[in-house]
Motif scaffolding. Structure first.
Motif, PDB file in Angstrom:
ATOM      1  N   SER A   8      52.467  49.052  45.658  1.00 22.00           N
ATOM      2  CA  SER A   8      50.986  47.875  45.428  1.00 22.00           C
ATOM      3  C   SER A   8      50.789  48.188  47.485  1.00 22.00           C
ATOM      4  O   SER A   8      49.435  48.710  47.379  1.00 22.00           O
ATOM      5  CB  SER A   8      52.229  46.608  46.744  1.00 22.00           C
ATOM      6  N   GLY A   9      51.430  49.702  47.745  1.00 17.97           N
ATOM      7  CA  GLY A   9      50.355  50.504  49.098  1.00 17.97           C
ATOM      8  C   GLY A   9      50.199  51.744  47.828  1.00 17.97           C
ATOM      9  O   GLY A   9      48.765  51.713  48.676  1.00 17.97           O
ATOM     10  N   LYS A  10      50.255  51.378  47.334  1.00 20.92           N
ATOM     11  CA  LYS A  10      48.944  52.492  46.275  1.00 20.92           C
ATOM     12  C   LYS A  10      47.924  51.415  45.534  1.00 20.92           C
ATOM     13  O   LYS A  10      47.472  52.605  45.221  1.00 20.92           O
ATOM     14  CB  LYS A  10      49.482  53.968  45.599  1.00 20.92           C
ATOM     15  N   LYS A  11      47.604  50.612  46.319  1.00 24.19           N
ATOM     16  CA  LYS A  11      47.091  49.774  45.231  1.00 24.19           C
ATOM     17  C   LYS A  11      46.687  49.586  43.936  1.00 24.19           C
ATOM     18  O   LYS A  11      45.947  49.956  43.139  1.00 24.19           O
ATOM     19  CB  LYS A  11      45.296  49.947  46.085  1.00 24.19           C
ATOM     20  N   ILE A  12      48.383  49.348  43.435  1.00 21.51           N
ATOM     21  CA  ILE A  12      48.159  50.071  41.670  1.00 21.51           C
ATOM     22  C   ILE A  12      48.953  48.509  41.379  1.00 21.51           C
ATOM     23  O   ILE A  12      50.240  48.191  42.092  1.00 21.51           O
ATOM     24  CB  ILE A  12      48.954  50.900  40.997  1.00 21.51           C
ATOM     25  N   ARG A  52      45.601  54.594  39.524  1.00 18.98           N
ATOM     26  CA  ARG A  52      44.879  53.192  40.252  1.00 18.98           C
ATOM     27  C   ARG A  52      43.824  52.960  39.516  1.00 18.98           C
ATOM     28  O   ARG A  52      44.007  52.248  39.714  1.00 18.98           O
ATOM     29  CB  ARG A  52      45.084  54.139  41.429  1.00 18.98           C
ATOM     30  N   ARG A  53      42.713  53.921  39.412  1.00 21.25           N
ATOM     31  CA  ARG A  53      41.164  53.569  38.804  1.00 21.25           C
ATOM     32  C   ARG A  53      41.825  52.627  37.137  1.00 21.25           C
ATOM     33  O   ARG A  53      41.524  52.118  37.080  1.00 21.25           O
ATOM     34  CB  ARG A  53      41.049  55.223  37.977  1.00 21.25           C
ATOM     35  N   ARG A  54      43.363  52.847  36.692  1.00 23.80           N
ATOM     36  CA  ARG A  54      43.149  51.930  34.796  1.00 23.80           C
ATOM     37  C   ARG A  54      44.040  51.073  35.635  1.00 23.80           C
ATOM     38  O   ARG A  54      43.716  49.793  34.535  1.00 23.80           O
ATOM     39  CB  ARG A  54      44.707  52.649  33.872  1.00 23.80           C
ATOM     40  N   PHE A  55      44.855  50.474  36.365  1.00 22.95           N
ATOM     41  CA  PHE A  55      45.807  49.124  36.938  1.00 22.95           C
ATOM     42  C   PHE A  55      45.409  48.624  38.703  1.00 22.95           C
ATOM     43  O   PHE A  55      46.348  49.091  39.046  1.00 22.95           O
ATOM     44  CB  PHE A  55      47.049  49.776  36.965  1.00 22.95           C
ATOM     45  N   PRO A  56      44.374  48.895  38.994  1.00 18.72           N
ATOM     46  CA  PRO A  56      43.961  48.493  40.124  1.00 18.72           C
ATOM     47  C   PRO A  56      44.161  47.390  40.332  1.00 18.72           C
ATOM     48  O   PRO A  56      44.913  46.367  40.111  1.00 18.72           O
ATOM     49  CB  PRO A  56      42.221  47.709  40.719  1.00 18.72           C
ATOM     50  N   LEU A  57      45.565  47.276  41.939  1.00 17.17           N
ATOM     51  CA  LEU A  57      45.600  46.328  42.455  1.00 17.17           C
ATOM     52  C   LEU A  57      44.570  45.655  42.956  1.00 17.17           C
ATOM     53  O   LEU A  57      43.509  45.291  43.159  1.00 17.17           O
ATOM     54  CB  LEU A  57      46.641  46.381  43.836  1.00 17.17           C
ATOM     55  N   LYS A  58      44.850  43.784  43.118  1.00 18.01           N
ATOM     56  CA  LYS A  58      43.772  42.110  42.651  1.00 18.01           C
ATOM     57  C   LYS A  58      43.493  42.704  44.404  1.00 18.01           C
ATOM     58  O   LYS A  58      44.124  42.659  44.926  1.00 18.01           O
ATOM     59  CB  LYS A  58      44.071  41.519  42.438  1.00 18.01           C
ATOM     60  N   ILE A  59      42.139  41.816  45.069  1.00 16.63           N
ATOM     61  CA  ILE A  59      42.030  41.842  46.635  1.00 16.63           C
ATOM     62  C   ILE A  59      42.787  40.359  46.417  1.00 16.63           C
ATOM     63  O   ILE A  59      43.241  40.923  47.456  1.00 16.63           O
ATOM     64  CB  ILE A  59      40.701  41.870  46.043  1.00 16.63           C
ATOM     65  N   GLU A  60      43.219  39.245  45.831  1.00 16.60           N
ATOM     66  CA  GLU A  60      43.673  38.266  45.947  1.00 16.60           C
ATOM     67  C   GLU A  60      45.716  38.689  47.063  1.00 16.60           C
ATOM     68  O   GLU A  60      45.538  38.273  47.244  1.00 16.60           O
ATOM     69  CB  GLU A  60      43.868  37.418  44.810  1.00 16.60           C
TER      70      GLU A  60
END
Length: 89
Positions: A8-12, A52-60
């Motif tokens: 989650s820190g890496k926005k995945i 990270r590009r394939r599984f981006p973490l949602k903004i919410e």
């Protein structure tokens, strides 16, 4: 730090990543448990960007994590700059 917190820190998005790539997640988790997070990042840097590009973490999810985080110290107001006036002889 757990592997999920690291992702989650890496926005995945850890859940989507684990559902799609179970073997890769298990391999990464095993490596993550054996070394420091910075070493893991250095070793997997180019792979992390693709994931990270394939599984981006949602903004919410990111906003919720920021809201759950402990507040940092309050910022002190900046001091005004002194006014430099020329000396006239």
């Amino acid at each position: 730090m757990t592997f999920e917190e690291y992702l989650s820190g890496k926005k995945i998005d850890a859940m989507a990543f684990e559902q799609a790539e179970k073997e890769l997640v298990n391999e990464w988790r095993q490596g993550f448990d054996q070394m420091h997070p910075k070493s893991f990042t250095a070793q997997k840097l180019f792979l992390i960007n693709g994931i990270r590009r394939r599984f981006p973490l949602k903004i919410e999810q990111v906003n919720q994590e920021l809201a759950d985080a402990k507040p940092t110290t309050t910022a002190t107001p900046a001091k005004p700059k002194p006014i430099m006036r020329p000396k006239i002889n």
